[in-house]
Scaffold this motif. Structure first.
Motif, PDB file in Angstrom:
ATOM      1  N   VAL A  88      22.829   6.170   5.093  1.00  0.00           N
ATOM      2  CA  VAL A  88      24.327   5.375   3.892  1.00  0.00           C
ATOM      3  C   VAL A  88      25.566   5.522   4.449  1.00  0.00           C
ATOM      4  CG1 VAL A  88      25.573   5.076   2.013  1.00  0.00           C
ATOM      5  CG2 VAL A  88      23.107   5.721   2.315  1.00  0.00           C
ATOM      6  N   LEU A  89      25.787   6.944   4.919  1.00  0.00           N
ATOM      7  CA  LEU A  89      27.418   6.731   5.025  1.00  0.00           C
ATOM      8  C   LEU A  89      27.269   7.005   6.487  1.00  0.00           C
ATOM      9  CD1 LEU A  89      28.896   9.016   2.998  1.00  0.00           C
ATOM     10  CD2 LEU A  89      28.953   6.932   2.540  1.00  0.00           C
ATOM     11  N   ARG A  90      26.258   7.157   7.583  1.00  0.00           N
ATOM     12  CA  ARG A  90      26.825   7.355   8.843  1.00  0.00           C
ATOM     13  C   ARG A  90      27.155   8.403  10.213  1.00  0.00           C
ATOM     14  NH1 ARG A  90      22.581   3.503  10.147  1.00  0.00           N
ATOM     15  NH2 ARG A  90      22.942   1.159   9.233  1.00  0.00           N
ATOM     16  N   GLU A  91      26.621   9.682   8.443  1.00  0.00           N
ATOM     17  CA  GLU A  91      27.820  10.967   8.897  1.00  0.00           C
ATOM     18  C   GLU A  91      26.200  11.343   9.558  1.00  0.00           C
ATOM     19  OE1 GLU A  91      28.338  13.307   5.567  1.00  0.00           O
ATOM     20  OE2 GLU A  91      29.940  12.057   5.264  1.00  0.00           O
ATOM     21  N   ARG A  92      26.753  12.711  10.816  1.00  0.00           N
ATOM     22  CA  ARG A  92      25.937  12.849  12.115  1.00  0.00           C
ATOM     23  C   ARG A  92      25.404  14.020  11.046  1.00  0.00           C
ATOM     24  NH1 ARG A  92      27.419  16.967  14.762  1.00  0.00           N
ATOM     25  NH2 ARG A  92      26.242  17.452  17.503  1.00  0.00           N
ATOM     26  N   ILE A  93      24.034  14.132  11.922  1.00  0.00           N
ATOM     27  CA  ILE A  93      23.634  15.458  11.749  1.00  0.00           C
ATOM     28  C   ILE A  93      23.742  16.171  13.102  1.00  0.00           C
ATOM     29  CG2 ILE A  93      21.826  16.524  10.667  1.00  0.00           C
ATOM     30  CD1 ILE A  93      20.502  13.760   9.506  1.00  0.00           C
ATOM     31  N   ALA A  94      24.180  17.913  12.829  1.00  0.00           N
ATOM     32  CA  ALA A  94      24.500  18.599  13.179  1.00  0.00           C
ATOM     33  C   ALA A  94      22.988  19.242  14.350  1.00  0.00           C
ATOM     34  CB  ALA A  94      25.163  19.835  13.139  1.00  0.00           C
ATOM     35  N   PRO A  95      22.743  19.472  15.062  1.00  0.00           N
ATOM     36  CA  PRO A  95      21.475  19.610  15.452  1.00  0.00           C
ATOM     37  C   PRO A  95      20.729  21.139  15.466  1.00  0.00           C
ATOM     38  CG  PRO A  95      23.110  20.001  17.430  1.00  0.00           C
ATOM     39  CD  PRO A  95      24.149  19.079  16.309  1.00  0.00           C
ATOM     40  N   VAL A  96      21.555  21.570  14.359  1.00  0.00           N
ATOM     41  CA  VAL A  96      20.814  23.411  13.696  1.00  0.00           C
ATOM     42  C   VAL A  96      20.310  22.360  12.325  1.00  0.00           C
ATOM     43  CG1 VAL A  96      23.282  23.349  12.784  1.00  0.00           C
ATOM     44  CG2 VAL A  96      21.968  25.538  12.908  1.00  0.00           C
ATOM     45  N   GLN A  97      21.361  21.457  11.730  1.00  0.00           N
ATOM     46  CA  GLN A  97      20.470  20.918  10.705  1.00  0.00           C
ATOM     47  C   GLN A  97      19.085  20.243  10.744  1.00  0.00           C
ATOM     48  OE1 GLN A  97      24.223  18.518   9.765  1.00  0.00           O
ATOM     49  NE2 GLN A  97      24.465  19.919   7.286  1.00  0.00           N
ATOM     50  N   TRP A  98      18.815  19.272  12.113  1.00  0.00           N
ATOM     51  CA  TRP A  98      17.941  19.228  12.390  1.00  0.00           C
ATOM     52  C   TRP A  98      16.354  20.441  13.089  1.00  0.00           C
ATOM     53  CZ3 TRP A  98      16.422  14.329  11.440  1.00  0.00           C
ATOM     54  CH2 TRP A  98      17.309  13.339  11.814  1.00  0.00           C
ATOM     55  N   ALA A  99      17.307  21.612  13.032  1.00  0.00           N
ATOM     56  CA  ALA A  99      16.603  22.171  13.672  1.00  0.00           C
ATOM     57  C   ALA A  99      15.617  22.861  12.124  1.00  0.00           C
ATOM     58  CB  ALA A  99      16.908  23.349  14.533  1.00  0.00           C
ATOM     59  N   GLY A 100      16.586  22.869  10.760  1.00  0.00           N
ATOM     60  CA  GLY A 100      16.123  23.935  10.095  1.00  0.00           C
ATOM     61  C   GLY A 100      15.787  22.243   8.745  1.00  0.00           C
ATOM     62  N   LEU A 101      15.576  21.293   9.343  1.00  0.00           N
ATOM     63  CA  LEU A 101      14.989  20.347   8.630  1.00  0.00           C
ATOM     64  C   LEU A 101      13.073  20.552   9.398  1.00  0.00           C
ATOM     65  CD1 LEU A 101      16.934  17.001   8.458  1.00  0.00           C
ATOM     66  CD2 LEU A 101      16.033  18.110   6.769  1.00  0.00           C
TER      67      LEU A 101
END
Length: 335
Positions: A309-322
């Motif tokens: 929605v807000l086009r905020e960037r997801i950090a690589p560490v958060q992608w790893a967490g997902l």
């Protein structure tokens, strides 16, 4: 299987509620947004009660009310510690503690046991909680002891909410959640009232001070009608006093923004109540440990919505967490 599905889905829905709550808090106070959301949740749960069912008993009503009080303490401490910062450390600290407390309770007191896959899944899920909840900050400083204590206290209280809800009977249905949201709404609106009273008292004291200043101006004019200063120059006493009084007036709030904030808070409450129901179903379908650790993945829903929605960037560490969260959920579903 059902525990993993309900709990992880509930966590994502929780994240959506947090996202809506954050948008609401930008337009109205966070305290008022929380109170309105809790009230909306109570209304939804009451409407759903005939469909989902639930028996009223002293035992379940008591534990539902306790979960509401403990939950309020957890949220209050969470906001307090995040205000101190840094969020990048304190946010995942709160999330992981909120998962560990119910896990320890389930393993030590409730006698929950898993096969090796389940234990590996729990460990992997705890790592995922830390990574998903990590909020990258530039120049983040080392957290203070006060912030860490508050974060741990918040996590313990949120974990206590899971444990309290787990004490309710299956026959109670969503009755404990009605008590939970009802207590939450009552406490939040009491807090809003206290803040409003304190603000009114401060405003009254400010007006009294302005009144004293205005009285001094009038006395000065009475002694020196021409408004002359000590050196004989004409002063603008009346105009200056009027300007000072005008400066004390507070600007009017944007009614449109307030209305939007209320609507967002209502939506937040409806989504939050749905998430609570999913979590409750997850706890009752299986083990508290699995439900709690997967329920702690709630930041995932927030960051995904913020990205979409807000086009905020997801950090690589958060992608790893997902990725780890999904892996852990699959392992726990098979455990």
């Amino acid at each position: 299987m059902l525990t993993a599905v309900f709990s992880l889905t509930g966590a994502l829905v929780f994240g959506a509620a947090d996202f809506l709550g954050g948008l609401a808090a930008k337009r109205i106070s966070a305290l008022l947004a929380t109170a309105v959301a809790a009230l909306a949740g109570v209304v939804l749960l009451f409407l759903a009660l005939p469909l989902l069912g639930g028996e009223w008993s002293v035992h379940d009503v008591l534990w539902g009310a306790i979960s509401g009080v403990v939950g309020c303490i957890g949220i209050a401490l969470l906001y307090a510690c995040l205000a101190i910062g840094p969020m990048s450390i304190l946010s995942p600290t709160t999330a992981v503690v909120s998962a560990i407390v119910p896990v320890l309770y389930g393993l030590v007191f409730a006698g929950e046991r898993f096969d090796p896959t389940g234990y590996w899944g729990l460990g992997l899920a705890l790592v995922a909680v830390v990574l998903v909840g990590f909020v990258p900050e530039r120049g983040a400083v080392r957290p203070s002891l006060r912030g860490i204590v508050m974060a741990v206290g918040s996590g313990a209280a949120i974990g206590g909410f899971y444990i309290a809800i787990d004490q309710t009977s299956d026959e109670s249905g969503i009755v404990p959640l009605i008590l939970n949201r009802g207590v939450n709404a009552a406490l939040m609106f009491m807090a809003v009232a206290v803040v409003a009273i304190l603000a009114a008292l401060r405003a009254r004291r400010a007006r009294d001070v302005v009144g004293v200043d205005a009285g001094s101006v009038i006395q000065s004019l009475a002694a020196n009608p021409a408004g002359e200063s000590a050196d004989g120059r004409s002063g603008g006493g009346v105009e200056a006093g009027a300007d000072g009084l005008e400066g004390e007036r507070m600007p009017r709030a944007d009614r449109s923004a307030t209305a939007t904030g209320i609507r967002l808070a209502v939506a937040c409450g409806l989504v939050d109540a749905t998430a609570n129901a999913l979590l409750l179903f997850g706890i009752r379908a299986g083990d508290l440990s699995i439900a709690a650790v997967l329920g702690a993945m709630y930041p995932a829903g927030t960051i995904l919505l913020a990205a979409l929605v807000l086009r905020e960037r997801i950090a690589p560490v958060q992608w790893a967490g997902l990725v780890l969260a999904l892996t852990a959920a699959a392992m726990l579903a098979l455990a």
